[in-house]
Design a protein around this motif. Structure first.
Motif, PDB file in Angstrom:
ATOM      1  N   GLU A 203       0.835  -1.216   0.000  1.00 57.31           N
ATOM      2  CA  GLU A 203       0.000   0.000   0.000  1.00 57.31           C
ATOM      3  C   GLU A 203       0.860   1.252   0.000  1.00 57.31           C
ATOM      4  O   GLU A 203       0.667   2.163  -0.796  1.00 57.31           O
ATOM      5  CB  GLU A 203      -0.936  -0.010   1.210  1.00 57.31           C
ATOM      6  N   LEU A 204       1.838   1.307   0.898  1.00 57.54           N
ATOM      7  CA  LEU A 204       2.676   2.507   0.996  1.00 57.54           C
ATOM      8  C   LEU A 204       3.509   2.734  -0.258  1.00 57.54           C
ATOM      9  O   LEU A 204       3.754   3.878  -0.644  1.00 57.54           O
ATOM     10  CB  LEU A 204       3.577   2.415   2.222  1.00 57.54           C
TER      11      LEU A 204
ATOM     12  N   ASN B 244       2.728   2.466  -3.208  1.00 56.55           N
ATOM     13  CA  ASN B 244       1.931   3.055  -4.289  1.00 56.55           C
ATOM     14  C   ASN B 244       1.446   4.464  -3.976  1.00 56.55           C
ATOM     15  O   ASN B 244       0.736   5.061  -4.768  1.00 56.55           O
ATOM     16  CB  ASN B 244       0.720   2.156  -4.594  1.00 56.55           C
ATOM     17  N   ARG B 245       1.850   5.014  -2.838  1.00 55.25           N
ATOM     18  CA  ARG B 245       1.399   6.348  -2.439  1.00 55.25           C
ATOM     19  C   ARG B 245       2.169   7.438  -3.187  1.00 55.25           C
ATOM     20  O   ARG B 245       3.321   7.259  -3.558  1.00 55.25           O
ATOM     21  CB  ARG B 245       1.614   6.556  -0.936  1.00 55.25           C
ATOM     22  N   THR B 246       1.526   8.573  -3.361  1.00 54.39           N
ATOM     23  CA  THR B 246       2.158   9.743  -3.967  1.00 54.39           C
ATOM     24  C   THR B 246       3.348  10.158  -3.104  1.00 54.39           C
ATOM     25  O   THR B 246       3.258  10.188  -1.884  1.00 54.39           O
ATOM     26  CB  THR B 246       1.150  10.905  -4.053  1.00 54.39           C
TER      27      THR B 246
END
Length: 60
Positions: free
Chosen positions: A16-17, A19-21
């Motif tokens: 998840e992290l 793929n973060r901006t």
């Protein structure tokens, strides 16, 4: 229904992290032997790791 972070696997959280901006995933390698140790801990024994996360800055 909201999922608690403590119920999430480490792999799920990393996925998840990553793929973060603002997150940049890079492959790295070693140029020589290394020892990975805790810097600010009385326990300075060698630590092993499959992955190391480097945080450049945190946003509030």
């Amino acid at each position: 229904m909201t999922m608690s972070l403590k119920d999430a696997s480490t792999k799920s959280l990393i996925d998840e992290l990553s793929n973060r901006t603002g997150i940049k995933v890079v492959s790295t390698g070693l140029y020589g032997e290394y020892d990975l140790r805790k810097k600010y801990d009385a326990d300075r024994e060698t630590v092993s790791a499959e992955m190391i996360l480097i945080v450049d800055h945190l946003e509030a």
